[in-house]
Design an enzyme around this catalytic site. Structure first.
Site, PDB file in Angstrom:
ATOM      1  CG  ASP A 199     -68.138 120.433 -10.676  1.00 23.48           C
ATOM      2  OD1 ASP A 199     -68.543 119.262 -10.826  1.00 23.48           O
ATOM      3  OD2 ASP A 199     -68.597 121.399 -11.312  1.00 23.48           O
TER       4      ASP A 199
ATOM      5  CE  LYS B 264     -66.869 124.250 -12.788  1.00 20.87           C
ATOM      6  NZ  LYS B 264     -67.587 123.987 -11.517  1.00 20.87           N
TER       7      LYS B 264
ATOM      8  CE  LYS C  67     -69.993 123.040 -14.405  1.00 19.96           C
ATOM      9  NZ  LYS C  67     -70.394 122.575 -13.057  1.00 19.96           N
TER      10      LYS C  67
END
EC number: 4.1.2.4
Length: 215
Positions: free
Chosen positions: A89, A152, A181
């Protein structure tokens, strides 16, 4: 709804201890979470503990500010994969995005995607709480163009977390084929379901046990 299978069970605080990491891993195995998301320091530990499990090892890159150089993000990615990470991430370069330096932002993501190619999923944290609507849209488009697997919402270390309206906007922008996400400030099953209904395909949370324990 089986929420557990799309949760990244997360421990990213700077004072996280080995004991807490091992507890996180055991909880993830017992509940079949999608992954454990840990700081790079703990990737090797998590990878060894999860080698016979379906639970993936996720870590963070350029975290939490996104202000590292691209070369640093690439090294972090390569090092994480070498240590056993299967998902990364990364934080987008927020200042460059605000300066409308889209070529830099895209290249920054693209280089991490290349470093992870075939070895790890790449999720791009755009830090929605710091962006205008136009910037959120642009960040999502650049992440998709650069070949990332997910966009995300948040690091969980800035001024806000996941909101359903942001998830809807992100989903609309990237379309059906890309992961979205939601992370940051998700504490209840009700909150998680709202985000999933808005278009999230992954949930990042440290309160995962509370989320799945609710009726």
């Amino acid at each position: 709804m089986n929420i557990a299978k799309i949760i990244d069970h997360t421990a990213l605080k700077p004072d996280t201890t080995k004991e807490q990491i091992l507890k996180l891993i055991e909880e993830a195995k017992q509940n079949n979470f999608a992954s454990v998301c840990v700081n790079p320091k703990w990737v090797k530990e998590a990878s060894c503990a999860l080698k016979d499990s379906s639970v993936k090892v996720c870590t963070v890159i350029g975290f939490p500010l996104g202000a590292n150089t691209t070369a640093t993000k690439v090294f972090e990615t390569q090092d994480a994969i070498k240590n056993g990470a299967e998902e990364v991430d990364m934080v987008v370069s927020i200042g460059e995005l605000k300066d409308k330096n889209d070529d830099y932002v895209e290249k920054d993501i693209e280089e991490v995607v290349k470093a992870a190619s075939g070895k790890a999923l790449v999720k791009v944290i755009i830090e929605t709480c710091l962006l205008t609507e136009e910037e959120k849209i642009r960040a999502c488009k650049l992440a998709k163009k650069a070949g990332a697997d997910f966009v995300k919402t948040s690091t969980g270390f800035s001024t806000g977390g996941a909101k359903a309206e942001d998830i809807k906007l992100m989903r609309k922008t990237v379309g059906a084929g890309m992961g979205v996400k939601a992370s940051g400030g998700i504490h209840t099953r009700e909150e998680a379901i709202k985000l999933i209904e808005a278009g999230a395909t992954r949930i990042g949370a440290s309160a995962s046990i509370d989320i799945i324990s609710e009726n």
